[in-house]
Motif scaffolding. Structure first.
Motif, short mmCIF file in Angstrom:
data_model
loop_
_atom_site.label_atom_id
_atom_site.label_comp_id
_atom_site.label_asym_id
_atom_site.label_seq_id
_atom_site.Cartn_x
_atom_site.Cartn_y
_atom_site.Cartn_z
N HIS A 2 0.83 -1.21 0.00
CA HIS A 2 0.00 0.00 0.00
C HIS A 2 0.87 1.26 0.00
O HIS A 2 0.54 2.24 -0.68
N ASP A 3 1.97 1.23 0.73
CA ASP A 3 2.89 2.38 0.76
C ASP A 3 3.47 2.63 -0.63
O ASP A 3 3.54 3.78 -1.08
N LEU A 4 3.90 1.57 -1.29
CA LEU A 4 4.49 1.72 -2.63
C LEU A 4 3.47 2.23 -3.62
O LEU A 4 3.78 3.07 -4.48
N ALA A 5 2.23 1.74 -3.50
CA ALA A 5 1.18 2.19 -4.42
C ALA A 5 0.88 3.67 -4.22
O ALA A 5 0.75 4.43 -5.19
N SER A 6 0.79 4.10 -2.96
CA SER A 6 0.51 5.50 -2.66
C SER A 6 1.64 6.39 -3.16
O SER A 6 1.39 7.46 -3.75
N ARG A 7 2.86 5.96 -2.96
CA ARG A 7 4.02 6.75 -3.38
C ARG A 7 4.09 6.90 -4.89
O ARG A 7 4.39 7.97 -5.41
N ALA A 8 3.78 5.80 -5.61
CA ALA A 8 3.88 5.83 -7.07
C ALA A 8 2.61 6.35 -7.73
O ALA A 8 2.60 6.61 -8.93
N GLY A 9 1.54 6.50 -6.93
CA GLY A 9 0.28 6.99 -7.49
C GLY A 9 -0.41 5.97 -8.36
O GLY A 9 -1.05 6.33 -9.36
N ILE A 10 -0.33 4.70 -7.99
CA ILE A 10 -0.95 3.63 -8.75
C ILE A 10 -1.73 2.74 -7.77
O ILE A 10 -1.61 2.87 -6.56
N GLY A 11 -2.51 1.83 -8.32
CA GLY A 11 -3.27 0.92 -7.48
C GLY A 11 -2.38 -0.16 -6.89
O GLY A 11 -1.36 -0.54 -7.47
N VAL A 12 -2.78 -0.66 -5.72
CA VAL A 12 -1.97 -1.68 -5.07
C VAL A 12 -1.92 -2.95 -5.90
O VAL A 12 -0.92 -3.70 -5.86
N GLU A 13 -2.97 -3.21 -6.70
CA GLU A 13 -2.95 -4.41 -7.54
C GLU A 13 -1.84 -4.34 -8.58
O GLU A 13 -1.28 -5.35 -8.99
N LEU A 14 -1.47 -3.11 -9.01
CA LEU A 14 -0.37 -2.96 -9.96
C LEU A 14 0.97 -3.21 -9.28
O LEU A 14 1.89 -3.77 -9.89
N VAL A 15 1.10 -2.82 -8.04
CA VAL A 15 2.33 -3.12 -7.29
C VAL A 15 2.49 -4.62 -7.15
O VAL A 15 3.57 -5.18 -7.40
N LEU A 16 1.43 -5.31 -6.77
CA LEU A 16 1.50 -6.76 -6.63
C LEU A 16 1.73 -7.43 -7.98
O LEU A 16 2.43 -8.43 -8.07
#
Length: 356
Positions: A32-46
């Motif tokens: 969730h932290d990475l998604a917020s920082r990159a401005g993308i959805g958490v599903e994209l991080v995963l």
């Protein structure tokens, strides 16, 4: 347990040290932290993590480091700053994951073999010794990787410039596969029988010698190895004559290079593996699709089928390739008996030999 000097008695603490060196700091971020920082959805991080081929924890777990966050930021920038389609970004990421996974395993196993042989260690102790030294070796391996990768990109750019810069817009048929290439397979004869009963060290050395010898022959003549598959190698070249030279070089050199009597380094290979180990080679000229670090198309299938019916230490091609090579005095081409090849129909194989 008494380990030789330098072998860690607490592997867990060593892994923690390696994490600190390789992963760019402590694991302080969640998905969730990475998604917020990159401005993308958490599903994209995963999804990014999955395409790297790495397991991911619960999205709320503090699993990721600053370097991981920067990698996700860079992936997001490929879409935002460079306009790449998301599917393309995932494909590029998957290529990195697939290749780096195999590369890391290949290099670590080579280090294990080196430690085992150099210090006369059992396999477990050798792996623990590599674990202890990995943090020191990693920066050197990383620098060599970056250098090699940049060189490979430059080589591809050079080939594209030479091949396409003066073509203009010929109005190509979009149904046609894009690249004209010589494609060939070299397949080791009776690999299973010849390697039956080998221990891990002898089998590793045998396969390593095959891969190294094949790559040396292919690159020395001007071709490129697409992949090796244990007892086979797939190669490409940019013109029919280079493809023919690579194919003949493999048929001539690999049997001598893989004389496993002379390859025994540690007390003897199995009886069935002794003697020269020849290869069969099939090579054809045609059009291919290059994707995922591999090549595809009917030309690839034909080269593989010709390899299946070739005699040991011989090279087979087809009539189309034979016509392309007919005026080259370096080669002798002898048509054979038509064969019904699976999925391809009736094909007339042509034996390719070097002129005296």
């Amino acid at each position: 347990m008494n380990y030789p000097r330098g072998v860690p008695e607490d592997p867990a603490s060593t892994v923690a040290e390696i994490d600190a060196v390789l992963l760019g700091g402590e694991r302080t971020y969640s998905a969730h932290d990475l998604a917020s920082r990159a401005g993308i959805g958490v599903e994209l991080v995963l999804g990014f993590w999955s395409t790297l081929g790495l397991p991911h924890p619960d999205p709320d777990d503090a699993f990721y480091t600053e370097a991981d966050a920067e990698a996700v930021d860079r992936a997001a920038s490929l879409t935002r700053a460079h306009g790449l389609d998301l599917r393309t970004v995932l494909t590029v990421t998957r290529a990195l994951g697939h290749t780096s996974d195999r590369l890391a395993l290949w290099q670590v196993e080579a280090l294990v073999e080196d430690m085992s042989s150099r210090y006369e260690l059992d396999d477990t102790t050798a792996r623990l010794l590599v674990l202890d030294r990995l943090a020191d070796l990693a920066p050197v391996l990383e620098a060599q990787l970056v250098h090699s990768y940049r060189r490979q990109l430059a080589a591809i750019a050079g080939r594209y410039a030479a091949e396409f810069a003066e073509m203009g817009d010929p109005g190509p048929d979009r149904t046609m596969l894009p690249l004209a290439r010589a494609v060939g397979f070299a397949d080791m004869v009776s690999f299973t029988r010849r390697t039956a009963g080998l221990g891990s060290t002898d089998l590793s050395q045998f396969v390593q010698r095959f891969e190294a010898a094949a790559r040396d022959v292919v690159t020395a003549v001007g071709g490129r190895v697409v992949k090796t598959i244990g007892d086979a190698v797939l190669f490409v070249a940019d013109d029919p004559a280079t493809g023919a030279a690579v194919a003949l070089g493999l048929a001539d050199a690999l049997g001598r290079e893989l004389d496993v009597d002379s390859a025994r380094a540690s007390g003897g290979l199995a009886e069935g593996a002794r003697g020269v180990t020849p290869v069969r080679v099939g090579m054809v000229w045609g059009r291919v699709l290059s994707r995922f670090g591999d090549v595809f198309g009917p030309t690839v299938n034909l080269a593989a089928r010709l390899t299946d019916i070739a005699e040991p230490s011989s090279v087979l091609t087809d009539t189309v390739t034979a016509r392309a090579l007919a005026d080259d005095p370096r080669f002798v081409l002898t048509p054979g008996t038509p064969h019904e090849l699976q999925g391809l129909g009736l094909v007339t194989p042509v034996e390719l030999r070097a002129a005296e």
